[in-house]
Design a protein around this motif. Structure first.
Motif, PDB file in Angstrom:
ATOM      1  N   MET A  23      30.368 -14.351 127.608  1.00 31.81           N
ATOM      2  CA  MET A  23      30.693 -15.269 128.693  1.00 31.81           C
ATOM      3  C   MET A  23      32.203 -15.314 128.880  1.00 31.81           C
ATOM      4  O   MET A  23      32.959 -15.053 127.940  1.00 31.81           O
ATOM      5  CB  MET A  23      30.149 -16.670 128.392  1.00 31.81           C
ATOM      6  N   GLU A  24      32.627 -15.634 130.084  1.00 29.32           N
ATOM      7  CA  GLU A  24      34.055 -15.710 130.400  1.00 29.32           C
ATOM      8  C   GLU A  24      34.490 -17.163 130.487  1.00 29.32           C
ATOM      9  O   GLU A  24      33.827 -17.975 131.124  1.00 29.32           O
ATOM     10  CB  GLU A  24      34.313 -15.026 131.747  1.00 29.32           C
ATOM     11  N   PHE A  39      35.021 -24.432 129.709  1.00 23.88           N
ATOM     12  CA  PHE A  39      33.976 -24.034 130.642  1.00 23.88           C
ATOM     13  C   PHE A  39      33.817 -22.524 130.563  1.00 23.88           C
ATOM     14  O   PHE A  39      34.799 -21.790 130.626  1.00 23.88           O
ATOM     15  CB  PHE A  39      34.343 -24.439 132.073  1.00 23.88           C
ATOM     16  N   PHE A  40      32.569 -22.078 130.432  1.00 20.58           N
ATOM     17  CA  PHE A  40      32.270 -20.657 130.323  1.00 20.58           C
ATOM     18  C   PHE A  40      31.189 -20.292 131.332  1.00 20.58           C
ATOM     19  O   PHE A  40      30.299 -21.104 131.610  1.00 20.58           O
ATOM     20  CB  PHE A  40      31.786 -20.321 128.909  1.00 20.58           C
ATOM     21  N   LEU A  41      31.260 -19.062 131.849  1.00 17.93           N
ATOM     22  CA  LEU A  41      30.243 -18.620 132.795  1.00 17.93           C
ATOM     23  C   LEU A  41      29.948 -17.143 132.617  1.00 17.93           C
ATOM     24  O   LEU A  41      30.727 -16.399 132.018  1.00 17.93           O
ATOM     25  CB  LEU A  41      30.668 -18.907 134.238  1.00 17.93           C
ATOM     26  N   ARG A  42      28.808 -16.770 133.172  1.00 17.59           N
ATOM     27  CA  ARG A  42      28.431 -15.359 133.211  1.00 17.59           C
ATOM     28  C   ARG A  42      27.535 -15.149 134.416  1.00 17.59           C
ATOM     29  O   ARG A  42      26.615 -15.927 134.654  1.00 17.59           O
ATOM     30  CB  ARG A  42      27.700 -14.955 131.952  1.00 17.59           C
ATOM     31  N   THR A  65      22.916 -16.548 137.062  1.00 22.63           N
ATOM     32  CA  THR A  65      24.142 -17.184 136.570  1.00 22.63           C
ATOM     33  C   THR A  65      23.830 -18.036 135.347  1.00 22.63           C
ATOM     34  O   THR A  65      22.739 -18.605 135.231  1.00 22.63           O
ATOM     35  CB  THR A  65      24.763 -18.099 137.644  1.00 22.63           C
ATOM     36  N   TRP A  66      24.803 -18.118 134.447  1.00 22.78           N
ATOM     37  CA  TRP A  66      24.723 -19.001 133.287  1.00 22.78           C
ATOM     38  C   TRP A  66      26.045 -19.739 133.181  1.00 22.78           C
ATOM     39  O   TRP A  66      27.115 -19.162 133.398  1.00 22.78           O
ATOM     40  CB  TRP A  66      24.488 -18.214 131.997  1.00 22.78           C
ATOM     41  N   PHE A  67      25.948 -21.000 132.832  1.00 29.80           N
ATOM     42  CA  PHE A  67      27.138 -21.847 132.696  1.00 29.80           C
ATOM     43  C   PHE A  67      27.048 -22.628 131.404  1.00 29.80           C
ATOM     44  O   PHE A  67      25.961 -23.052 131.004  1.00 29.80           O
ATOM     45  CB  PHE A  67      27.228 -22.840 133.864  1.00 29.80           C
ATOM     46  N   ASP A  68      28.200 -22.833 130.763  1.00 32.32           N
ATOM     47  CA  ASP A  68      28.255 -23.664 129.571  1.00 32.32           C
ATOM     48  C   ASP A  68      29.450 -24.594 129.701  1.00 32.32           C
ATOM     49  O   ASP A  68      30.589 -24.146 129.845  1.00 32.32           O
ATOM     50  CB  ASP A  68      28.384 -22.800 128.313  1.00 32.32           C
ATOM     51  N   CYS A  69      29.144 -25.881 129.683  1.00 30.62           N
ATOM     52  CA  CYS A  69      30.170 -26.907 129.856  1.00 30.62           C
ATOM     53  C   CYS A  69      29.695 -28.149 129.115  1.00 30.62           C
ATOM     54  O   CYS A  69      28.515 -28.510 129.192  1.00 30.62           O
ATOM     55  CB  CYS A  69      30.327 -27.195 131.345  1.00 30.62           C
ATOM     56  N   ILE A  74      35.950 -21.562 139.174  1.00 28.15           N
ATOM     57  CA  ILE A  74      34.613 -21.184 138.702  1.00 28.15           C
ATOM     58  C   ILE A  74      33.970 -20.237 139.708  1.00 28.15           C
ATOM     59  O   ILE A  74      33.472 -19.168 139.351  1.00 28.15           O
ATOM     60  CB  ILE A  74      33.737 -22.442 138.496  1.00 28.15           C
ATOM     61  N   LEU A  75      34.000 -20.616 140.970  1.00 28.98           N
ATOM     62  CA  LEU A  75      33.404 -19.780 142.014  1.00 28.98           C
ATOM     63  C   LEU A  75      34.110 -18.430 142.106  1.00 28.98           C
ATOM     64  O   LEU A  75      33.460 -17.383 142.210  1.00 28.98           O
ATOM     65  CB  LEU A  75      33.462 -20.513 143.358  1.00 28.98           C
ATOM     66  N   ALA A  76      35.434 -18.417 142.042  1.00 26.63           N
ATOM     67  CA  ALA A  76      36.195 -17.166 142.148  1.00 26.63           C
ATOM     68  C   ALA A  76      35.843 -16.212 141.010  1.00 26.63           C
ATOM     69  O   ALA A  76      35.657 -15.011 141.230  1.00 26.63           O
ATOM     70  CB  ALA A  76      37.693 -17.459 142.156  1.00 26.63           C
ATOM     71  N   ARG A  77      35.739 -16.723 139.797  1.00 27.60           N
ATOM     72  CA  ARG A  77      35.413 -15.856 138.662  1.00 27.60           C
ATOM     73  C   ARG A  77      33.980 -15.348 138.751  1.00 27.60           C
ATOM     74  O   ARG A  77      33.697 -14.195 138.415  1.00 27.60           O
ATOM     75  CB  ARG A  77      35.651 -16.591 137.343  1.00 27.60           C
ATOM     76  N   LEU A  78      33.086 -16.195 139.214  1.00 28.86           N
ATOM     77  CA  LEU A  78      31.689 -15.798 139.390  1.00 28.86           C
ATOM     78  C   LEU A  78      31.598 -14.644 140.392  1.00 28.86           C
ATOM     79  O   LEU A  78      30.956 -13.622 140.128  1.00 28.86           O
ATOM     80  CB  LEU A  78      30.891 -17.004 139.878  1.00 28.86           C
ATOM     81  N   LYS A  79      32.263 -14.796 141.523  1.00 24.66           N
ATOM     82  CA  LYS A  79      32.242 -13.756 142.549  1.00 24.66           C
ATOM     83  C   LYS A  79      32.904 -12.476 142.041  1.00 24.66           C
ATOM     84  O   LYS A  79      32.439 -11.375 142.335  1.00 24.66           O
ATOM     85  CB  LYS A  79      32.931 -14.267 143.819  1.00 24.66           C
ATOM     86  N   ARG A  80      33.982 -12.606 141.277  1.00 23.25           N
ATOM     87  CA  ARG A  80      34.647 -11.422 140.723  1.00 23.25           C
ATOM     88  C   ARG A  80      33.713 -10.664 139.792  1.00 23.25           C
ATOM     89  O   ARG A  80      33.631  -9.436 139.832  1.00 23.25           O
ATOM     90  CB  ARG A  80      35.926 -11.814 139.976  1.00 23.25           C
ATOM     91  N   GLN A  81      32.974 -11.402 138.944  1.00 30.44           N
ATOM     92  CA  GLN A  81      32.037 -10.739 138.039  1.00 30.44           C
ATOM     93  C   GLN A  81      30.968  -9.972 138.818  1.00 30.44           C
ATOM     94  O   GLN A  81      30.597  -8.866 138.443  1.00 30.44           O
ATOM     95  CB  GLN A  81      31.385 -11.754 137.093  1.00 30.44           C
ATOM     96  N   VAL A  82      30.479 -10.563 139.893  1.00 29.14           N
ATOM     97  CA  VAL A  82      29.478  -9.891 140.729  1.00 29.14           C
ATOM     98  C   VAL A  82      30.090  -8.631 141.346  1.00 29.14           C
ATOM     99  O   VAL A  82      29.490  -7.544 141.290  1.00 29.14           O
ATOM    100  CB  VAL A  82      28.929 -10.843 141.825  1.00 29.14           C
TER     101      VAL A  82
END
Length: 142
Positions: free
Chosen positions: A47-48, A57-60, A71-75, A129-137
């Motif tokens: 997760m990033e 805050f972490f996401l993948r 999507t997965w989120f950890d907060c 959060i949204l920017a990193r999610l879109k970048r991962q995609v």
């Protein structure tokens, strides 16, 4: 041109139309809709972290073979506003295609009217959060 997912557009419209005095209350309702992490992400493996968030805050984001995005989120629970951002994305992007995810406007939280209800620092975290999610995609489809 692709549009953002219908579910997310409905959430955005609901917030944008709501009276200012109930927006924060509506936001916090999303803090509990984040699904638990699957076992393979325990310990946040793969997760990033989103350092722009005031809390850990972490996401993948994972692009599936059918080009839908999971999507997965950890907060932590003690960060309800940030959890709510993740909850909105989890619910609004559920089953979305890569094109739909990438079509989500970068100013999503401003469109929802959240800039008037919460601090600029929190809006900045949600936008990151949204920017990193879109970048991962984008990285997975290129």
């Amino acid at each position: 041109m692709p549009e953002m997912p219908t579910k997310l557009a409905e959430i955005v419209d609901e917030f944008a139309a709501a009276p200012r005095d109930v927006v924060l209350e509506m936001l916090l309702e999303y803090a509990d809709v984040i699904p638990p992490l699957p076992g393979e992400l325990a310990g946040r493996e793969g997760m990033e972290q989103v350092p722009e968030c005031q809390t850990a805050f972490f996401l993948r984001a994972e692009v599936n073979p059918d080009r839908t995005v999971t999507t997965w989120f950890d907060c932590p629970p003690e960060a309800p506003t940030t959890r709510a951002f993740a909850g909105i994305l989890a619910e609004g992007l559920s089953g979305a295609s890569t094109d739909e995810v990438l079509a989500v406007p970068d100013d999503l939280y401003q469109r929802m009217g959240l800039a008037q209800a919460i601090s600029p620092l929190r809006v900045r975290g949600g936008t990151a959060i949204l920017a990193r999610l879109k970048r991962q995609v984008r990285e997975q489809i290129s």
